[in-house]
Design an enzyme around this catalytic site. Structure first.
Site, mmCIF file in Angstrom:
data_model
loop_
_atom_site.group_PDB
_atom_site.id
_atom_site.type_symbol
_atom_site.label_atom_id
_atom_site.label_comp_id
_atom_site.label_asym_id
_atom_site.label_seq_id
_atom_site.Cartn_x
_atom_site.Cartn_y
_atom_site.Cartn_z
ATOM 1 N N TYR A 106 12.482 -2.251 -4.638
ATOM 2 C CA TYR A 106 12.033 -3.220 -3.633
ATOM 3 C C TYR A 106 12.318 -4.652 -4.085
ATOM 4 C CZ TYR A 106 9.774 -0.514 0.043
ATOM 5 O OH TYR A 106 9.545 0.294 1.127
ATOM 6 N N THR A 123 0.821 -1.210 0.000
ATOM 7 C CA THR A 123 0.000 0.000 0.000
ATOM 8 C C THR A 123 0.857 1.262 0.000
ATOM 9 O OG1 THR A 123 -1.793 -1.122 1.137
ATOM 10 C CG2 THR A 123 -1.755 1.275 1.299
ATOM 11 N N HIS A 137 16.110 30.891 14.668
ATOM 12 C CA HIS A 137 15.351 32.059 14.242
ATOM 13 C C HIS A 137 15.695 32.454 12.819
ATOM 14 C CE1 HIS A 137 12.966 35.620 14.983
ATOM 15 N NE2 HIS A 137 13.939 36.374 14.490
#
Ligand code: NDP
Length: 462
Positions: free
Chosen positions: A99, A42, A435
């Site tokens: 894969y 999936t 920041h």
């Protein structure tokens, strides 16, 4: 001669199954894995990866608009849905091949076809049978839709990722992860989107402030949220579909997509016959080591009723392999698992919601920051980010961390480590910010929210 064909036979080559088989092979096991669709499961084939690619595509719409405030003149833009789907498919093919190669390189045998149990040591795939000392079930889940007249006309996320063209008007039914993510995708690419939810707000289970904040942002982007609405029938019409609601309103659209949850893929696996217990939802019951009620049969990932997220399936698959073949028994800790919803803007959370914390702890402090992101001071976009910390007052530990806003998943991943390590609010306060970022808000929130459990701390509504 070995007693069985393999030491391990894995049914299902999705995230959990592939990870388990590769690690088991690395531990020296002889492993086979079967898959009836495409290796990757999936997440890779029809979930997280293609969804996120489409999410990027949808966001360009706002990026083009926002650019004007920074001095850019963007000419006329147009979107080519077919090109997007084709490029997405090329990428999915690439990942699928990777894969397959990973399995091959690990020495795992890939068998194409649907597997089912014949007995506790035998799996059938097509006409062939294979025996194994240990069997792992990693068959994942599948979209679940309510049984209403005309439901056969509805799309699920599977088909939504493969449409031939972008629907002009789309109704998405459901208020969970998939529903709000696809609402953002279709809206960003130019569809007219209605989100039909059966509650007052989307994303039940998420912190209430985040849910309300998301609903506001989705509405600002032009998504129509139809709250407390259930669709009772779908009818095909000459130019689209006509949906009937439970309050007898009619919604016309060109496509209707259901994202009403996913069910574990356990049908037809032969589980009951061999004594593997499933719970009421049809999910495989497992212990902390992912062992089922049959000693040599295990299950990981969405087919079990734990947390249906890819990284959890990966962790469960890895822990299974270490436990059974690596001589290192270990259970996955399912606490403080962070998650993200790739809505527009995205959401990410780790730990408890305020409501959950109030149930669990005697006294809870919350800190909330709602602000216009710096980018939108020039873009002019009316979008607000929301950050929230939930703190156990007795120990000062931060037990929940929630964000709605650009980059939320990237920010909350880091904070998940802090929660896992048991960081206190004082630790957050002692951390110096970066920041100018949105993330620095998480270490600069000093003002507690009024405590709703203390009488008089909240001004009564007029
Ligand atoms: P969810 O469980 O997240 O949401 C299902 C939604 O459908 C809820 O809003 C639910 O409402 C609603 N619903 C259920 N039945 C009906 C019905 N009969 N009529 C109308 N509404 C209904 O499921 P999803 O399908 O969105 O996703 C499945 C799982 O996949 C997620 O829980 C998540 O674990 C995973 N996932 C993770 C993603 C990520 O990490 N970004 C992305 C996509 C999926 P109610 O709340 O009232 O029950």
């Amino acid at each position: 001669m070995a007693q069985y064909d393999y030491d391990l036979f894995v049914i299902g080559a999705g995230s959990g199954g592939v990870r388990a088989s590769r690690i088991s092979a690395r531990h020296g096991a002889r492993v086979a894995i079967c898959e009836d669709f495409r290796v990757g499961g999936t997440c890779v084939i029809r979930g997280c990866v293609p969804k996120k690619l489409l999410t990027y595509a949808a966001h360009f719409h706002e990026d083009f608009e926002d650019a004007a405030g920074f001095g850019w003149t963007i000419g006329e833009t147009a979107h080519d849905w077919k090109a997007l789907i084709s490029n997405k498919n090329t990428e999915i093919d690439r990942l699928n091949a990777i894969y397959i190669r990973l399995l091959k390189d690990a020495g795992v045998e890939l068998i194409e076809g649907r597997g089912s149990l014949v007995d506790d040591h035998t799996v059938k795939v097509g006409d062939a049978t294979y025996t194994a000392g240990t069997i792992l079930i990693a068959t994942g889940g599948w979209p679940e839709m309510p049984d209403i007249p005309g439901i056969e006309h509805a799309l699920t996320s599977n088909e939504a990722l493969e449409l031939d063209s972008l629907p002009r008007r789309v109704v998405i039914v459901g208020g969970g992860f998939i529903a709000v993510e696809f609402a953002g995708i279709f809206n960003g690419l130019g569809s007219d989107v209605t989100l039909a939810i059966r509650r007052d707000l989307p994303l039940r289970g998420f912190d209430e402030d985040i849910r309300a904040g998301l609903a506001e942002e989705l509405t600002k982007k032009g998504i129509t949220i139809a709250p407390n609405t259930t669709i009772t029938s779908i009818e095909k019409t000459a130019d689209g579909f006509s949906l009937m609601t439970d309050s007898e309103e009619i919604i016309e659209c060109d496509a209707v997509m259901y994202a009403t949850g996913r069910m574990p893929n356990t049908k037809g696996l032969g589980l009951e016959e061999v004594g593997v217990h499933v719970n009421k939802k049809g999910a495989i019951a497992v212990d902390e080591y992912s062992r089922t009620t049959v000693e040599n049969i295990y299950a990981v990932g969405d087919v079990t009723d734990r947390i249906a997220l890819t990284p959890v399936a990966l962790a469960e698959g890895h822990a299974f392999a270490d436990t059974v073949f690596g001589k290192k028994p270990r259970a996955v800790d399912h606490s403080n698992v962070a998650s993200a919803v790739f809505s527009h803007p995205p959401i990410s959370s780790v730990g408890l919601t305020e409501a959950q914390a109030r149930e669990q702890y005697e006294a809870v402090d919350t800190y909330v920051s709602r602000f216009k992101p710096m980018k939108h001071t020039l873009s002019g976009r009316d979008e607000r980010s929301l950050m929230k910390l939930v703190v156990d007052r007795a120990t000062d530990r931060v037990v929940g961390c929630h964000m709605l806003g650009a980059d939320a998943p990237e920010i909350v991943q880091g904070l998940a480590i802090a929660l896992k390590a048991g960081a206190t609010k004082a630790d957050f306060d002692a951390t110096i910010g970066i920041h100018p970022t949105a993330a620095e808000e998480f270490v600069t929130m000093r003002e507690k929210q009024p405590d709703p459990t203390t009488p008089g701390s909240i001004e009564p509504a007029e």
